[in-house]
Motif scaffolding. Structure first.
Motif, short mmCIF file in Angstrom:
data_model
loop_
_atom_site.label_atom_id
_atom_site.label_comp_id
_atom_site.label_asym_id
_atom_site.label_seq_id
_atom_site.Cartn_x
_atom_site.Cartn_y
_atom_site.Cartn_z
N GLU A 102 0.83 -1.20 0.00
CA GLU A 102 0.00 0.00 0.00
C GLU A 102 0.87 1.25 0.00
OE1 GLU A 102 -3.90 -1.84 2.33
OE2 GLU A 102 -2.48 -0.62 3.46
N LYS A 122 -14.53 -0.82 -0.82
CA LYS A 122 -13.94 -2.10 -1.19
C LYS A 122 -14.53 -2.66 -2.47
CE LYS A 122 -12.07 -4.92 1.68
NZ LYS A 122 -10.76 -4.99 2.15
N SER A 138 -6.08 2.13 -1.84
CA SER A 138 -6.52 2.32 -0.46
C SER A 138 -5.44 1.96 0.54
CB SER A 138 -7.74 1.42 -0.18
OG SER A 138 -8.79 1.76 -1.05
N GLU A 174 -5.70 0.41 3.92
CA GLU A 174 -6.68 -0.31 4.74
C GLU A 174 -6.67 0.17 6.19
OE1 GLU A 174 -9.72 -3.11 4.92
OE2 GLU A 174 -8.48 -2.85 3.13
N ARG A 194 -8.45 3.34 6.51
CA ARG A 194 -9.75 3.34 5.85
C ARG A 194 -9.90 4.61 5.01
NH1 ARG A 194 -12.31 -0.81 6.38
NH2 ARG A 194 -14.34 -0.02 5.72
N ILE A 244 -4.18 -8.55 4.13
CA ILE A 244 -4.27 -7.92 5.44
C ILE A 244 -3.87 -8.92 6.51
CG2 ILE A 244 -5.83 -6.83 7.09
CD1 ILE A 244 -7.53 -6.08 4.57
#
Length: 178
Positions: free
Chosen positions: A93, A114, A145, A147, A150, A171
């Protein structure tokens, strides 16, 4: 001694992103503060200003055992995680966001979601980046994104650059005791 470093999201006071980033760099932390250009309108003029891509957050590569000086920095609120457990941001990410910033393409914050088709970019300045493709105003956009926060960012792409794919990063719900 090799330190076990990872990227962590650091929550900071509102509008303190640059000040905290400067303070942490002076303490020899590896800081990533992604920014974008935004037109702001005042009553008498319009100006282009640099804004934090993730308002209220910056990223810091560190070993959690070295977190005390970071947490004692004025403006730092916390290291993002679950409960009292700091959780690292996925390396993929951070790499994707860094590549987007370095590309020079227009970038902007985007609401987190998502749903949508996941793609891998094969060509152009974002080759190797993964994200979700959306259509916006007759343009193709890639949404990447983070995660942990968020939060998402979007960048305009040429639809020929993308091919369907699955995320190479996943994740992790583990929490290592520091």
């Amino acid at each position: 001694m090799m330190l076990d470093t990872a990227w962590y999201a650091v929550a900071v006071r509102s509008n303190f992103e640059r000040i905290v980033a400067q303070s942490l760099r002076q303490k020899d932390y590896d800081i990533f503060l992604p920014a974008y250009l935004s037109k702001r309108r005042w009553s008498d003029r319009t100006k282009v200003v640099e804004c934090a891509l993730f308002p209220g957050y910056l990223f810091c590569r560190m070993d959690l055992r070295q977190r005390v000086p970071l947490l004692n920095t004025p403006g730092v609120v916390s290291i993002v995680g679950i409960g009292k457990c700091a959780i690292p941001v996925q390396e993929g990410e951070i790499t994707a966001i860094q590549k987007i910033i370095e590309s020079g393409l227009p970038v902007a914050p985007w609401p987190f979601f998502k749903a949508g088709e996941f793609v891998h970019i094969n060509e152009g300045p974002l080759a190797g980046v993964e994200g979700i493709v959306i259509a916006s105003k007759n343009r193709t956009r890639l949404v990447v994104s983070v995660e942990m926060l968020r939060r998402s960012v979007t960048v305009e792409i040429d639809s020929d650059w993308a091919e369907p794919g699955k995320p190479s990063y996943s994740i992790s719900r583990e929490c290592k005791a520091a």
